[in-house]
Design an enzyme around this catalytic site. Structure first.
Site, short mmCIF file in Angstrom:
data_model
loop_
_atom_site.label_atom_id
_atom_site.label_comp_id
_atom_site.label_asym_id
_atom_site.label_seq_id
_atom_site.Cartn_x
_atom_site.Cartn_y
_atom_site.Cartn_z
N TRP A 160 0.82 -1.21 0.00
CA TRP A 160 0.00 0.00 0.00
C TRP A 160 0.85 1.27 0.00
CZ3 TRP A 160 -4.14 -1.70 4.13
CH2 TRP A 160 -5.07 -2.54 3.50
N HIS A 180 -7.52 2.58 1.03
CA HIS A 180 -8.75 1.84 1.28
C HIS A 180 -9.73 2.78 1.99
CE1 HIS A 180 -6.74 0.26 5.29
NE2 HIS A 180 -6.48 1.52 5.06
N ARG A 206 -4.16 2.37 -5.27
CA ARG A 206 -3.24 1.29 -4.92
C ARG A 206 -1.96 1.33 -5.73
NH1 ARG A 206 -6.27 -3.15 -2.34
NH2 ARG A 206 -7.33 -1.99 -0.72
N GLN A 220 -14.60 1.38 -3.42
CA GLN A 220 -14.88 0.44 -2.34
C GLN A 220 -16.14 0.85 -1.59
OE1 GLN A 220 -11.35 0.30 0.23
NE2 GLN A 220 -10.80 -1.63 -0.75
N VAL A 263 -8.37 -6.10 12.07
CA VAL A 263 -9.45 -7.01 12.46
C VAL A 263 -8.86 -8.28 13.09
CG1 VAL A 263 -11.27 -6.26 10.86
CG2 VAL A 263 -9.53 -7.88 10.08
N ALA A 317 -16.45 -5.54 10.46
CA ALA A 317 -16.12 -4.61 9.38
C ALA A 317 -15.86 -5.38 8.11
CB ALA A 317 -14.89 -3.78 9.75
N1 PHE Z 1 -9.47 -2.33 3.87
C1 PHE Z 1 -9.21 -3.65 3.39
C2 PHE Z 1 -8.71 -3.60 1.95
O1 PHE Z 1 -8.86 -2.60 1.31
C3 PHE Z 1 -10.44 -4.52 3.43
C4 PHE Z 1 -10.99 -4.72 4.79
C5 PHE Z 1 -11.96 -3.86 5.29
C6 PHE Z 1 -10.57 -5.79 5.58
C7 PHE Z 1 -12.51 -4.07 6.54
C8 PHE Z 1 -11.10 -5.99 6.83
C9 PHE Z 1 -12.06 -5.16 7.31
O2 PHE Z 1 -8.17 -4.53 1.45
#
Ligand code: PHE
Length: 349
Positions: A160, A180, A206, A220, A263, A317
């Site tokens: 990232w 993200h 990205r 997203q 998470v 999430a």
């Molecule tokens: N933000 C992560 C991504 O862009 C996705 C994600 C969102 C994972 C929320 C876990 C919880 O890849």
């Protein structure tokens, strides 16, 4: 030539008679040249000759000639309008203008297929009690990484390390195009106490080599729910409900163990392939499943950092890639088609 105001008066009579006699555009043009022509126009000649005259003559003849000029110009405009109106009337009576002919249609724009998909997803979530919020596309390092438990030396940053904005804060690079929509989780938990149910649509950027399922910019939808007693089952049920609403009740999803620092546990969300119904094909790389995004239970450390009691509350999430969903919804085989601005592609939606 000895000119008197009476001569101007006589010119007036001639000019007005000639104007009434002019019956079409050609005659009107000729009339205009006769009286106003720059070289030999009769009124032009009178006005030009004034300079050679005595002061008294200049006054009397000049005033009369200028008044006549104004009058003749107005008469000319009026005659021209009259002739045009008459021409339209004749054409209408003769049927040359068909007033019943429908007008040419306006070309109408349409919503981009990714926007259409986004709206359908948001509608599915709002019908389940989620509200829509947004976050900034140019984001602080703190929200994009730090607060999500991705410190400066964390390996998760490698994939990232993307578009940084050249505006250092305290000598440090601190602003980037968000990678993200997850920073909106933090921004929301800072502002709001549980129960929380939000979805966050938006673009993310990205460090990515593009191919049929990857773009360096994509859309997203982030999902966040924080409440008492939420479990992974609520996460799965919510996502399944949304997918079935979009793709029909036969759709299946599965969660596969994965890792995201914010998470615990973390999962990749997959859906059975629309193209082969799970049998295995080129689109799903022979696995029968297609990755739609990441998900998991909000890390308790983040809840605590946001002042939320992690013994009482839990949260789930998810972050989903909308282009991938749009590909499935409309059977588009290559993600890059969405942003090439080729109307032959876009007009199909
Ligand atoms: N933000 C992560 C991504 O862009 C996705 C994600 C969102 C994972 C929320 C876990 C919880 O890849």
């Amino acid at each position: 030539m000895d000119l008197m105001p009476d001569d101007v008066l006589q010119l007036r009579g001639e000019a007005l008679d000639a104007l009434t006699a002019a019956g079409d555009d050609g005659a009107l043009d000729a009339w205009h040249v006769t009286y106003f022509g720059r070289k030999d126009g009769r009124l032009t000649a009178i006005l030009r000759g004034l300079a050679a005259r005595s002061i008294d003559e200049r006054k009397s003849i000049g005033a009369a000639a200028n008044a006549l000029k104004t009058e003749l110009e107005a008469a000319y405009d009026a005659r021209r309008d009259e002739l045009r109106a008459a021409a339209v009337r004749r054409a209408l009576e003769g049927g040359a203008i068909d007033v019943t002919l429908p007008p040419r249609p306006h070309t109408r724009g349409g919503l981009h297929p990714v926007t259409q998909t986004l709206r359908r997803i948001l509608a599915a979530f709002t019908s389940m009690g989620f509200s829509v919020v947004e976050g900034p596309e140019v984001e602080l390092d703190y929200y994009n990484f730090e607060a999500l438990r991705i410190p400066a030396d964390h390996p998760a940053r490698d994939m990232w390390d993307t578009l940084w904005v050249d505006a250092p804060l305290d000598g440090q690079r601190a602003l980037l195009m968000r990678t993200h929509t997850s920073p909106a989780q933090i921004r929301t938990m800072e502002q709001q106490a549980p129960p929380i149910r939000i979805v966050v649509p938006g673009r993310a950027y990205r460090f990515e080599a593009t191919d049929t399922t990857h773009e360096w910019m994509m859309t997203q939808v982030e999902v966040l729910a924080v409440d008492e007693g939420l479990t992974l089952a609520h996460l799965k049920g919510t996502l399944l409900g949304v997918m079935q609403r979009l793709f029909g009740s036969g759709r299946r999803i599965r969660l596969q163990c994965s890792y995201f620092p914010f998470v615990e546990p973390g999962a990749e969300v997959q859906m059975d392939c629309f193209n082969c119904a799970g049998a295995g094909c080129a689109t799903c790389h022979q696995t029968g499943w297609i990755e739609m995004g990441g998900a998991g239970m909000v890390h308790p450390e983040i809840l605590e950092n946001m002042g939320i009691d992690s013994n009482r509350y839990t949260g789930f999430a998810a972050g989903m890639g909308i282009e991938r969903l749009a590909m499935q919804l409309y059977g588009v085989p290559d993600m890059r088609f969405f942003y090439q601005n080729d109307l032959r592609m876009l007009r199909q939606f």
